[in-house]
Write a protein that holds these residues in place. Structure first.
Motif, PDB file in Angstrom:
ATOM      1  N   ALA A   1       5.905  17.508 -12.522  1.00 37.24           N
ATOM      2  CA  ALA A   1       5.123  16.291 -12.760  1.00 37.24           C
ATOM      3  C   ALA A   1       4.408  15.923 -11.473  1.00 37.24           C
ATOM      4  O   ALA A   1       4.981  16.026 -10.391  1.00 37.24           O
ATOM      5  CB  ALA A   1       6.035  15.150 -13.199  1.00 37.24           C
ATOM      6  N   ARG A   2       3.156  15.505 -11.590  1.00 31.82           N
ATOM      7  CA  ARG A   2       2.398  15.009 -10.448  1.00 31.82           C
ATOM      8  C   ARG A   2       2.094  13.531 -10.695  1.00 31.82           C
ATOM      9  O   ARG A   2       1.484  13.166 -11.687  1.00 31.82           O
ATOM     10  CB  ARG A   2       1.099  15.771 -10.262  1.00 31.82           C
ATOM     11  N   VAL A   3       2.530  12.706  -9.759  1.00 37.93           N
ATOM     12  CA  VAL A   3       2.337  11.262  -9.845  1.00 37.93           C
ATOM     13  C   VAL A   3       1.217  10.893  -8.874  1.00 37.93           C
ATOM     14  O   VAL A   3       1.326  11.150  -7.676  1.00 37.93           O
ATOM     15  CB  VAL A   3       3.645  10.522  -9.482  1.00 37.93           C
ATOM     16  N   GLU A   4       0.138  10.294  -9.399  1.00 37.76           N
ATOM     17  CA  GLU A   4      -1.015   9.962  -8.562  1.00 37.76           C
ATOM     18  C   GLU A   4      -1.343   8.472  -8.544  1.00 37.76           C
ATOM     19  O   GLU A   4      -2.025   8.005  -7.647  1.00 37.76           O
ATOM     20  CB  GLU A   4      -2.246  10.746  -9.031  1.00 37.76           C
ATOM     21  N   ASN A   5      -0.857   7.738  -9.520  1.00 37.52           N
ATOM     22  CA  ASN A   5      -1.115   6.315  -9.615  1.00 37.52           C
ATOM     23  C   ASN A   5      -0.198   5.559  -8.639  1.00 37.52           C
ATOM     24  O   ASN A   5       0.984   5.863  -8.535  1.00 37.52           O
ATOM     25  CB  ASN A   5      -0.858   5.892 -11.070  1.00 37.52           C
ATOM     26  N   ALA A   6      -0.723   4.567  -7.932  1.00 37.53           N
ATOM     27  CA  ALA A   6       0.043   3.845  -6.900  1.00 37.53           C
ATOM     28  C   ALA A   6       1.305   3.195  -7.471  1.00 37.53           C
ATOM     29  O   ALA A   6       2.373   3.275  -6.869  1.00 37.53           O
ATOM     30  CB  ALA A   6      -0.826   2.809  -6.216  1.00 37.53           C
TER      31      ALA A   6
ATOM     32  N   GLU B   1       0.837  -1.185   0.000  1.00 37.44           N
ATOM     33  CA  GLU B   1       0.000   0.000   0.000  1.00 37.44           C
ATOM     34  C   GLU B   1       0.877   1.241   0.000  1.00 37.44           C
ATOM     35  O   GLU B   1       1.902   1.289   0.668  1.00 37.44           O
ATOM     36  CB  GLU B   1      -0.881  -0.011   1.244  1.00 37.44           C
ATOM     37  N   VAL B   2       0.473   2.248  -0.755  1.00 35.34           N
ATOM     38  CA  VAL B   2       1.232   3.494  -0.823  1.00 35.34           C
ATOM     39  C   VAL B   2       0.474   4.547  -0.022  1.00 35.34           C
ATOM     40  O   VAL B   2      -0.612   4.946  -0.424  1.00 35.34           O
ATOM     41  CB  VAL B   2       1.405   3.968  -2.289  1.00 35.34           C
ATOM     42  N   PRO B   3       1.018   4.997   1.116  1.00 33.11           N
ATOM     43  CA  PRO B   3       0.280   5.941   1.962  1.00 33.11           C
ATOM     44  C   PRO B   3       0.436   7.410   1.530  1.00 33.11           C
ATOM     45  O   PRO B   3       0.642   8.291   2.357  1.00 33.11           O
ATOM     46  CB  PRO B   3       0.901   5.698   3.337  1.00 33.11           C
ATOM     47  N   PHE B   4       0.363   7.644   0.230  1.00 31.59           N
ATOM     48  CA  PHE B   4       0.463   9.005  -0.286  1.00 31.59           C
ATOM     49  C   PHE B   4      -0.699   9.251  -1.240  1.00 31.59           C
ATOM     50  O   PHE B   4      -1.106   8.360  -1.975  1.00 31.59           O
ATOM     51  CB  PHE B   4       1.776   9.218  -1.038  1.00 31.59           C
ATOM     52  N   HIS B   5      -1.213  10.477  -1.233  1.00 34.26           N
ATOM     53  CA  HIS B   5      -2.259  10.858  -2.188  1.00 34.26           C
ATOM     54  C   HIS B   5      -1.634  11.143  -3.553  1.00 34.26           C
ATOM     55  O   HIS B   5      -2.198  10.793  -4.583  1.00 34.26           O
ATOM     56  CB  HIS B   5      -3.009  12.095  -1.707  1.00 34.26           C
ATOM     57  N   TYR B   6      -0.485  11.809  -3.535  1.00 34.70           N
ATOM     58  CA  TYR B   6       0.236  12.133  -4.767  1.00 34.70           C
ATOM     59  C   TYR B   6       1.657  12.534  -4.418  1.00 34.70           C
ATOM     60  O   TYR B   6       1.982  12.802  -3.258  1.00 34.70           O
ATOM     61  CB  TYR B   6      -0.445  13.263  -5.555  1.00 34.70           C
ATOM     62  N   ILE B   7       2.496  12.574  -5.449  1.00 36.72           N
ATOM     63  CA  ILE B   7       3.875  13.049  -5.318  1.00 36.72           C
ATOM     64  C   ILE B   7       4.101  14.075  -6.424  1.00 36.72           C
ATOM     65  O   ILE B   7       3.831  13.800  -7.595  1.00 36.72           O
ATOM     66  CB  ILE B   7       4.897  11.898  -5.463  1.00 36.72           C
ATOM     67  N   ASP B   8       4.570  15.249  -6.037  1.00 35.57           N
ATOM     68  CA  ASP B   8       4.927  16.296  -6.997  1.00 35.57           C
ATOM     69  C   ASP B   8       6.445  16.390  -7.084  1.00 35.57           C
ATOM     70  O   ASP B   8       7.126  16.405  -6.056  1.00 35.57           O
ATOM     71  CB  ASP B   8       4.400  17.668  -6.547  1.00 35.57           C
TER      72      ASP B   8
END
Length: 141
Positions: free
Chosen positions: A56-61, A3-10
């Motif tokens: 870049a915004r990464v949202e996919n797990a 599980e990735v406990p982040f909503h997104y990474i910028d």
């Protein structure tokens, strides 16, 4: 890490007039999955010089796992875990500054040039819960 406990990474890097934008993009791509879209915005510096902002915004797990696996290569990852109280703010965002030169060479180091911001999942949305979730996620890498 299941599980990735982040909503997104910028991820964001500035390309100054003295730099080659293809090289700065290559440095940013060190942390991104293949063929990931990078947004470009042009700005102006204090003296009228051109500044290109690559982000870049990464949202996919799965894509976030890719970014985090590169962050896991940091030589000072253990120190990073000790600094989480200082690196997570009251809005549950984790901040890192990554070395642009090292990234251009394909490596991962803390430094200057690339800003990493990850919104940590925390319920309730409190800094303490976010720090603990970030610690678990980074320690499992």
């Amino acid at each position: 890490m299941a599980e990735v406990p982040f909503h997104y990474i910028d991820l964001r890097a500035f390309c100054y007039a003295t730099e080659d934008d293809k090289r700065v993009e290559q440095a940013l791509r060190t942390y991104l999955p293949d063929e990931f879209e990078i947004e470009r915005a042009t700005s102006e510096g204090h003296h009228g010089d051109r500044i290109l902002v690559l982000s870049a915004r990464v949202e996919n797990a799965d894509e976030m796992r890719h970014v985090l696996s590169k962050v896991a290569e940091l030589p000072d990852a253990e120190e990073l875990l000790d600094e989480l109280d200082d690196r997570v703010d009251d809005n549950c965002s984790l901040f890192l500054r990554l070395d642009k030169q090292a990234a251009y060479r394909g490596g991962a180091e803390l430094g200057e040039g690339i800003t990493f911001r990850a919104k940590v999942e925390a319920y309730p949305a409190k800094k303490e819960a976010a720090v603990e979730n970030a610690r678990e996620a980074l320690a499992s890498l």
